[in-house]
Design a protein around this motif. Sequence first.
Motif, PDB file in Angstrom:
ATOM      1  N   SER A 197      20.252  32.955  27.673  1.00 46.74           N
ATOM      2  CA  SER A 197      19.074  31.864  27.381  1.00 46.74           C
ATOM      3  C   SER A 197      19.884  30.688  27.206  1.00 46.74           C
ATOM      4  CB  SER A 197      18.304  32.371  26.334  1.00 46.74           C
ATOM      5  OG  SER A 197      17.864  33.744  26.420  1.00 46.74           O
ATOM      6  N   LEU A 198      20.877  30.371  26.315  1.00 46.38           N
ATOM      7  CA  LEU A 198      21.543  29.113  26.153  1.00 46.38           C
ATOM      8  C   LEU A 198      22.548  28.561  27.330  1.00 46.38           C
ATOM      9  CD1 LEU A 198      22.783  29.904  22.458  1.00 46.38           C
ATOM     10  CD2 LEU A 198      20.887  28.492  23.159  1.00 46.38           C
ATOM     11  N   SER A 199      22.744  29.282  28.174  1.00 48.96           N
ATOM     12  CA  SER A 199      23.583  28.842  29.146  1.00 48.96           C
ATOM     13  C   SER A 199      22.674  28.469  30.549  1.00 48.96           C
ATOM     14  CB  SER A 199      24.635  29.759  29.435  1.00 48.96           C
ATOM     15  OG  SER A 199      24.010  30.955  30.155  1.00 48.96           O
ATOM     16  N   CYS A 200      21.475  29.057  30.516  1.00 47.08           N
ATOM     17  CA  CYS A 200      20.556  28.836  31.910  1.00 47.08           C
ATOM     18  C   CYS A 200      20.074  27.418  31.982  1.00 47.08           C
ATOM     19  CB  CYS A 200      19.597  29.786  32.122  1.00 47.08           C
ATOM     20  SG  CYS A 200      18.132  29.834  30.907  1.00 47.08           S
ATOM     21  N   ASP A 201      19.624  26.921  33.242  1.00 48.92           N
ATOM     22  CA  ASP A 201      18.852  25.719  33.306  1.00 48.92           C
ATOM     23  C   ASP A 201      17.601  25.966  33.849  1.00 48.92           C
ATOM     24  OD1 ASP A 201      19.473  26.106  35.994  1.00 48.92           O
ATOM     25  OD2 ASP A 201      20.563  24.423  36.471  1.00 48.92           O
ATOM     26  N   LEU A 202      17.297  27.239  34.230  1.00 52.14           N
ATOM     27  CA  LEU A 202      15.947  27.683  34.507  1.00 52.14           C
ATOM     28  C   LEU A 202      15.702  29.087  34.010  1.00 52.14           C
ATOM     29  CD1 LEU A 202      13.196  27.520  35.815  1.00 52.14           C
ATOM     30  CD2 LEU A 202      14.302  28.236  38.131  1.00 52.14           C
ATOM     31  N   PHE A 203      14.737  29.443  33.131  1.00 52.93           N
ATOM     32  CA  PHE A 203      14.330  30.494  32.587  1.00 52.93           C
ATOM     33  C   PHE A 203      12.791  30.870  33.145  1.00 52.93           C
ATOM     34  CE2 PHE A 203      12.874  33.659  29.522  1.00 52.93           C
ATOM     35  CZ  PHE A 203      13.944  34.172  28.893  1.00 52.93           C
ATOM     36  N   ILE A 204      12.915  32.042  33.680  1.00 44.56           N
ATOM     37  CA  ILE A 204      11.454  32.625  34.458  1.00 44.56           C
ATOM     38  C   ILE A 204      11.172  33.810  33.744  1.00 44.56           C
ATOM     39  CG2 ILE A 204      10.254  33.009  36.591  1.00 44.56           C
ATOM     40  CD1 ILE A 204      12.510  31.803  38.056  1.00 44.56           C
ATOM     41  N   ALA A 205      10.057  33.830  32.903  1.00 50.13           N
ATOM     42  CA  ALA A 205       9.408  34.874  32.288  1.00 50.13           C
ATOM     43  C   ALA A 205       8.361  35.499  33.258  1.00 50.13           C
ATOM     44  CB  ALA A 205       8.856  34.559  31.125  1.00 50.13           C
ATOM     45  N   ILE A 206       8.612  36.732  33.482  1.00 50.86           N
ATOM     46  CA  ILE A 206       7.452  37.559  34.678  1.00 50.86           C
ATOM     47  C   ILE A 206       7.077  38.689  34.263  1.00 50.86           C
ATOM     48  CG2 ILE A 206       7.796  38.683  36.883  1.00 50.86           C
ATOM     49  CD1 ILE A 206      10.048  37.001  37.882  1.00 50.86           C
ATOM     50  N   GLY A 207       5.654  38.814  33.993  1.00 49.45           N
ATOM     51  CA  GLY A 207       5.030  40.089  33.572  1.00 49.45           C
ATOM     52  C   GLY A 207       5.286  40.722  32.226  1.00 49.45           C
ATOM     53  N   SER A 208       4.986  39.602  31.299  1.00 54.68           N
ATOM     54  CA  SER A 208       4.983  39.912  30.028  1.00 54.68           C
ATOM     55  C   SER A 208       4.218  39.116  29.164  1.00 54.68           C
ATOM     56  CB  SER A 208       6.520  39.463  29.319  1.00 54.68           C
ATOM     57  OG  SER A 208       6.466  39.886  27.944  1.00 54.68           O
ATOM     58  N   SER A 209       3.511  39.704  28.226  1.00 53.17           N
ATOM     59  CA  SER A 209       2.341  39.001  27.525  1.00 53.17           C
ATOM     60  C   SER A 209       3.018  38.071  26.531  1.00 53.17           C
ATOM     61  CB  SER A 209       1.596  40.078  26.625  1.00 53.17           C
ATOM     62  OG  SER A 209       2.184  40.882  25.734  1.00 53.17           O
ATOM     63  N   LEU A 210       4.345  38.229  26.319  1.00 52.21           N
ATOM     64  CA  LEU A 210       5.289  37.539  25.472  1.00 52.21           C
ATOM     65  C   LEU A 210       4.745  37.594  23.833  1.00 52.21           C
ATOM     66  CD1 LEU A 210       5.786  34.502  27.708  1.00 52.21           C
ATOM     67  CD2 LEU A 210       7.055  36.274  27.190  1.00 52.21           C
ATOM     68  N   SER A 219      21.029  25.726  38.933  1.00 53.79           N
ATOM     69  CA  SER A 219      22.240  26.240  39.329  1.00 53.79           C
ATOM     70  C   SER A 219      22.385  27.669  38.477  1.00 53.79           C
ATOM     71  CB  SER A 219      23.256  25.254  39.109  1.00 53.79           C
ATOM     72  OG  SER A 219      23.459  24.783  37.634  1.00 53.79           O
ATOM     73  N   ASN A 220      21.630  27.834  37.443  1.00 60.65           N
ATOM     74  CA  ASN A 220      21.762  29.087  36.796  1.00 60.65           C
ATOM     75  C   ASN A 220      20.592  29.556  36.168  1.00 60.65           C
ATOM     76  OD1 ASN A 220      22.471  31.260  35.085  1.00 60.65           O
ATOM     77  ND2 ASN A 220      23.757  30.178  33.712  1.00 60.65           N
ATOM     78  N   THR A 221      19.952  30.427  37.146  1.00 58.66           N
ATOM     79  CA  THR A 221      18.668  30.829  36.757  1.00 58.66           C
ATOM     80  C   THR A 221      18.636  32.243  35.899  1.00 58.66           C
ATOM     81  OG1 THR A 221      17.409  29.945  38.509  1.00 58.66           O
ATOM     82  CG2 THR A 221      16.210  31.799  37.404  1.00 58.66           C
ATOM     83  N   VAL A 222      18.069  32.323  34.848  1.00 58.87           N
ATOM     84  CA  VAL A 222      17.691  33.620  34.106  1.00 58.87           C
ATOM     85  C   VAL A 222      16.478  34.193  34.143  1.00 58.87           C
ATOM     86  CG1 VAL A 222      17.702  34.684  31.799  1.00 58.87           C
ATOM     87  CG2 VAL A 222      19.683  33.406  32.616  1.00 58.87           C
ATOM     88  N   VAL A 223      16.178  35.378  34.725  1.00 58.08           N
ATOM     89  CA  VAL A 223      14.993  36.010  34.538  1.00 58.08           C
ATOM     90  C   VAL A 223      14.799  36.908  33.537  1.00 58.08           C
ATOM     91  CG1 VAL A 223      13.592  37.743  36.068  1.00 58.08           C
ATOM     92  CG2 VAL A 223      14.426  35.878  37.427  1.00 58.08           C
ATOM     93  N   PHE A 224      13.541  36.823  33.002  1.00 61.18           N
ATOM     94  CA  PHE A 224      12.847  37.525  31.865  1.00 61.18           C
ATOM     95  C   PHE A 224      11.840  38.495  32.232  1.00 61.18           C
ATOM     96  CE2 PHE A 224      10.282  38.227  28.008  1.00 61.18           C
ATOM     97  CZ  PHE A 224      11.003  38.650  26.896  1.00 61.18           C
TER      98      PHE A 224
END
Length: 248
Positions: free
Chosen positions: A182-195, A14-19
Amino acid sequence: MSLEIFQNILSKSSNTVVFTGAGISTESGIPDFRSPTGIWTKNKPIEFKDFLSSEEIRVEFWKRKFAVDLTISKAKPNIGHMVISELNQMGKVSKIITQNIDNLHQISGVPGENVIELHGNTTFAKCLDCDLRYELNSIKKLFEQTNNPPYCKNCSGIIKTATISFGQSMPKEEMLKAEKASLSCDLFIAIGSSLKVYPAASFPLVAKKNGSKLIILNREGTDLDKYADLVIHDEIGEFLSKSIKLIS
Ligand code: NAD
Ligand code: ZN
């Protein structure tokens, strides 16, 4: 298979964050840092302390900046940016935390208040002392005429692109916004980063430790793959365009 799992996890959120990292913009023609064709294979990045201490290095900084700009100013958002923008419009993705400085999320239609730029923005410049904003055209004109780095007309301070260099403090407000997202999402999608670049790369773990699901989409493995609920080693544009067909 990953496509169905991805779609399933996304549909339950219900709350996705994209990184995003530099990898999302390679399909727009902007090289990333660490791929074999990346910027680092040509030039080591200029550290903030060196930028501050040497006028010669500031000249080199602006030379590189205007060379890279030939690519960045022409770049357009690609399918990956467009899918994320559509997910934002649908209300599926609330915030995009980006390490990129290329402005392409905003150009793809995401309202500025939904983009959290951790490393700033290279499409304009600022005085490091009084924060006065400068457009690049005027700086470029003067630089080409004099070969001198620019100084502030207001306070004589050093002018730099509005980006965060290695060794420069992170922007406080953006860091707080990224933490909150980051603290409020229920899904975090990291895209295109070597992190690999911290503290930016800490946000996927902040989310995960707070109970969010974590998905990592990147061509190659990252150090955080072991913490993810789903790891997708694929091309970003191709994967996201397939996934949006399923979602809409
Ligand atoms: P990185 O170069 O360290 O990692 C990019 C990752 O994306 C790599 O692991 C690469 O394998 C992957 N990748 C590249 N193209 C891909 C594609 N089409 N599909 C799937 N995966 C792909 O980048 P980073 O983690 O963002 O860190 C680099 C730093 O440099 C950032 O902090 C950023 O500020 C800066 N940077 C920004 C830009 C930009 O604004 N576009 C470009 C270069 C560097
Ligand atoms: Zn100033």
